[in-house]
Motif scaffolding. Sequence first.
Motif, short mmCIF file in Angstrom:
data_model
loop_
_atom_site.label_atom_id
_atom_site.label_comp_id
_atom_site.label_asym_id
_atom_site.label_seq_id
_atom_site.Cartn_x
_atom_site.Cartn_y
_atom_site.Cartn_z
N GLY A 122 0.71 -1.26 0.01
CA GLY A 122 -0.05 0.09 -0.11
C GLY A 122 0.52 1.38 0.07
O GLY A 122 2.03 1.27 0.34
N PRO A 123 0.19 2.43 -0.28
CA PRO A 123 0.73 3.62 -0.03
C PRO A 123 1.81 3.93 1.03
O PRO A 123 1.37 3.56 2.23
CB PRO A 123 -0.19 4.65 -0.36
N LYS A 124 3.01 4.57 0.88
CA LYS A 124 3.92 4.93 1.95
C LYS A 124 4.44 6.14 1.65
O LYS A 124 4.61 6.78 0.76
CB LYS A 124 5.07 3.89 2.00
N ARG A 125 4.76 6.68 2.94
CA ARG A 125 5.32 8.30 2.81
C ARG A 125 6.99 7.92 2.73
O ARG A 125 7.44 6.81 2.94
CB ARG A 125 5.05 8.94 4.16
N PHE A 126 7.56 9.00 2.20
CA PHE A 126 8.86 9.00 2.09
C PHE A 126 9.80 8.46 3.02
O PHE A 126 10.53 7.41 3.09
CB PHE A 126 9.53 10.26 1.62
N MET A 127 9.51 8.82 4.31
CA MET A 127 10.24 8.47 5.48
C MET A 127 9.85 7.19 6.01
O MET A 127 10.86 6.38 6.49
CB MET A 127 9.85 9.49 6.65
N GLU A 128 8.63 6.74 5.84
CA GLU A 128 8.39 5.26 5.95
C GLU A 128 9.16 4.44 5.07
O GLU A 128 9.49 3.31 5.63
CB GLU A 128 6.85 5.03 5.68
N LEU A 129 9.35 4.76 3.90
CA LEU A 129 10.35 3.94 3.09
C LEU A 129 11.47 3.91 3.44
O LEU A 129 12.42 2.94 3.60
CB LEU A 129 10.08 4.26 1.65
N PRO B 166 3.33 20.54 7.21
CA PRO B 166 3.94 20.40 5.58
C PRO B 166 3.24 19.57 4.76
O PRO B 166 2.35 18.94 5.22
CB PRO B 166 5.34 19.89 6.37
N PRO B 167 3.61 19.76 3.52
CA PRO B 167 2.95 18.82 2.49
C PRO B 167 3.25 17.32 2.89
O PRO B 167 4.32 17.14 3.15
CB PRO B 167 3.52 19.39 1.23
N ARG B 168 2.25 16.78 2.60
CA ARG B 168 2.48 15.21 2.73
C ARG B 168 2.16 14.66 1.28
O ARG B 168 1.69 14.93 0.43
CB ARG B 168 1.06 14.86 3.40
N VAL B 169 3.42 13.95 1.27
CA VAL B 169 3.63 13.17 -0.15
C VAL B 169 3.64 11.76 0.15
O VAL B 169 4.49 11.11 0.90
CB VAL B 169 5.14 13.52 -0.61
N ASP B 170 2.61 11.06 -0.55
CA ASP B 170 2.56 9.41 -0.60
C ASP B 170 2.94 8.93 -1.98
O ASP B 170 2.94 9.54 -2.88
CB ASP B 170 1.22 9.23 -0.25
N TYR B 171 3.73 7.84 -1.69
CA TYR B 171 3.95 7.00 -2.86
C TYR B 171 3.36 5.74 -2.92
O TYR B 171 2.95 5.06 -1.87
CB TYR B 171 5.62 6.61 -3.04
N GLU B 172 2.83 5.22 -4.18
CA GLU B 172 2.25 3.97 -4.42
C GLU B 172 2.40 3.39 -5.54
O GLU B 172 2.69 4.24 -6.73
CB GLU B 172 0.43 3.98 -4.03
N LEU B 173 2.27 2.15 -5.70
CA LEU B 173 2.31 1.64 -7.04
C LEU B 173 1.28 1.87 -8.03
O LEU B 173 -0.06 2.04 -7.55
CB LEU B 173 2.45 0.13 -6.91
N THR B 174 1.57 2.17 -9.38
CA THR B 174 0.59 2.02 -10.36
C THR B 174 0.10 0.61 -10.74
O THR B 174 0.66 -0.25 -10.15
CB THR B 174 1.17 2.96 -11.66
N VAL C 33 0.82 14.25 -3.77
CA VAL C 33 0.91 15.74 -2.71
C VAL C 33 -0.27 16.12 -2.19
O VAL C 33 -1.12 16.63 -2.92
CB VAL C 33 1.80 16.66 -3.41
N THR C 34 -0.39 16.07 -0.75
CA THR C 34 -1.60 16.52 -0.06
C THR C 34 -1.03 17.99 0.54
O THR C 34 -0.13 18.02 1.02
CB THR C 34 -1.95 15.54 0.93
N PRO C 35 -1.75 19.09 -0.05
CA PRO C 35 -1.30 20.20 0.26
C PRO C 35 -1.76 20.63 1.81
O PRO C 35 -2.65 21.42 1.85
CB PRO C 35 -2.13 21.41 -0.60
N THR C 36 -0.83 20.23 2.64
CA THR C 36 -0.82 20.68 4.05
C THR C 36 0.10 21.14 4.64
O THR C 36 1.38 21.19 3.68
CB THR C 36 -1.16 19.13 4.83
#
Length: 142
Positions: free
Chosen positions: A56-63, A97-105, A92-95
């Motif tokens: 599932g989706p993960k944030r940069f620091m999780e990875l 700080p901005p929240r950036v999530d990565y997920e597989l296409t 990118v979620t505009p919060t």
Amino acid sequence: MNAAQERKNLSPGHSNVTEASAMDIPHGPICRTVAPVLNRVGDKWSMMIVMLLGDGPKRFMELKRAIDGISQRMLTLSLRNLERDGLVSRHVTPTIPPRVDYELTELGESLREPVQGLGAWAMAHIACIRAAQDRYDAVETD
């Protein structure tokens, strides 16, 4: 077959490729075309990222925390390259700080099974590979 010839062949004395079929396929152009893709999916960091994002989706620091030994720069480059190849999407979620999530296409999801297969193969054969390396190293140092 001598030892030098044996090292060059994956399975000495056995081939499923006939002369006719080998001549029908222009190997050079095909290899040049797929080499960049194989380099990407063969990269150890890319494979780890694909497997982690498979859950599932993960944030940069999780990875970053999950991948032992990867630098922030290397993770950034790997994610950008996977995104460029269409394997990973970045949201990118505009919060603040901005929240950036990565997920597989969908394409990235289709890579999970081969990556898992390669990982399973490596685990099943690691003892054989290490024994072969030890034999090779022993011959090289003599």
